[in-house]
Enzyme design. Structure first.
Site, mmCIF file in Angstrom:
data_model
loop_
_atom_site.group_PDB
_atom_site.id
_atom_site.type_symbol
_atom_site.label_atom_id
_atom_site.label_comp_id
_atom_site.label_asym_id
_atom_site.label_seq_id
_atom_site.Cartn_x
_atom_site.Cartn_y
_atom_site.Cartn_z
ATOM 1 C CB CYS A 101 -0.937 -0.236 1.523
ATOM 2 S SG CYS A 101 -2.001 0.981 0.865
ATOM 3 C CB CYS A 118 -3.890 4.643 -5.946
ATOM 4 S SG CYS A 118 -3.867 2.766 -5.592
#
Length: 320
Positions: free
Chosen positions: A98, A246
């Site tokens: 992530c 992201c």
């Protein structure tokens, strides 16, 4: 002092530090999870998922969490040269890597006094990443190898017709779509989420996967932006959308741009999110793909202890 019956209840305590990266929250779990052994982060993730998944649910699901929250379990690293190990998870399960969460983790480690500005190695379930904490407390993450797996994949999406996109890996699996006819704007997220959910369902029906049959659980929609190189909407597993640009999705985008010859190594790409937060990104060429570097900033938002009472019927989360 008299202690009430309520105060004598057996409780479990989980120490957390919350931050957000470009609006996307990260909840670092500092302590309170069961021991997972001394294996790699991938091996510890498997133990957590198999034997202790309720701890993930307690941290991330309501009533303590929300669909948008990403958890980051802080682990002792295997290598003495690493600053930390981490296991990422959300309301739908577990994440290999992530980007925004790594930025939040590094900012949190600085807050805890465990690191200072400089280069630090972080162990993740999909490999080691290099994170640089800059003097202004922004963070650059040198990600794992990113690559395009398939180009111009066409799926039939009911109500929308044929949709064409690329399948790429940036630490998670993405289907990236530029020609979608949707307005990528903060006030349009409900329609964007519905469209992206329909695309993901169409991919599943068509049997379109990543390498070795891996499910494609992130959908990324791109649009032009008057100020930055691109604006994106990312639908995450569990139907929440990414408030940040992201990190793994931007990595997947760089892999596709590089494969198409549209972005040279070392050139900065400015990626805006659907709410307007921005990551700066570039890549180094590598065998089989590219190695992206993503830079962004995280801000601390809370430090707390989650309490789980033994007699709480929703202590381990409300299943979504």
């Amino acid at each position: 002092m008299r202690i009430s019956t309520l105060d004598r209840r057996d409780m479990k305590h989980i120490h957390i530090i919350d931050s957000h990266t470009g609006g996307e929250p990260t909840r670092v779990v500092v302590s309170g999870f069961p021991a997972l052994g001394g294996g790699t982060m991938a091996e510890r993730l498997a133990v957590l998922a198999r034997e202790h998944d309720r701890y993930r649910a307690a941290c991330i699901l309501e009533p303590r969490g929300s669909d948008v929250l990403v958890g980051a379990l802080l682990c002792e690293p295997v290598s003495a040269g690493a600053a930390a190990g981490v296991i990422f998870f959300n309301n739908a399960g577990y994440l290999g890597m992530c980007g925004h969460g790594t930025i939040g983790l590094v900012r949190t480690l600085h807050h805890m006094g465990r690191i200072g500005p400089g280069v630090h190695r972080i162990e993740t379930p999909v490999g080691d990443v290099e994170a640089t904490l800059h003097d202004d407390l922004s963070v650059s993450v040198r990600n794992v190898l990113a690559y395009r797996h398939a180009k111009d994949v066409v799926v039939d999406v009911p109500g929308h017709g044929a949709v064409t996109g690329d399948v790429a890996w940036g630490g998670n699996w993405f289907f990236l779509v530029s020609d979608h006819g949707q307005r990528v704007a903060g006030e349009n997220v409900a329609a964007l989420a519905a469209y992206a959910s329909a695309v993901r369902a169409a991919l599943e029906r068509a049997g379109v996967t990543g390498r070795d049959g891996a499910p494609i659980d992130h959908i990324e929609l791109f649009a032009d932006d008057p100020e930055y190189d691109s604006r994106s909407f990312v639908l995450c597993p569990g139907h929440a959308y990414d408030r940040s640009p992201c990190g793994t999705g931007t990595s997947a985008k760089l892999a596709c741009l590089a494969a198409d010859g549209k972005l040279a190594a070392g050139v900065t790409w400015r990626q805006a999110s659907v709410i307007g937060s921005v990551f700066s990104a570039s890549y180094a060429a590598a065998e089989g793909g590219v190695v992206p570097t993503i830079r962004g900033s995280a801000h601390l938002s809370a430090e707390a202890t989650l309490v789980i009472e033994d007699d709480d019927p929703f202590g381990w989360g409300i299943a979504s």
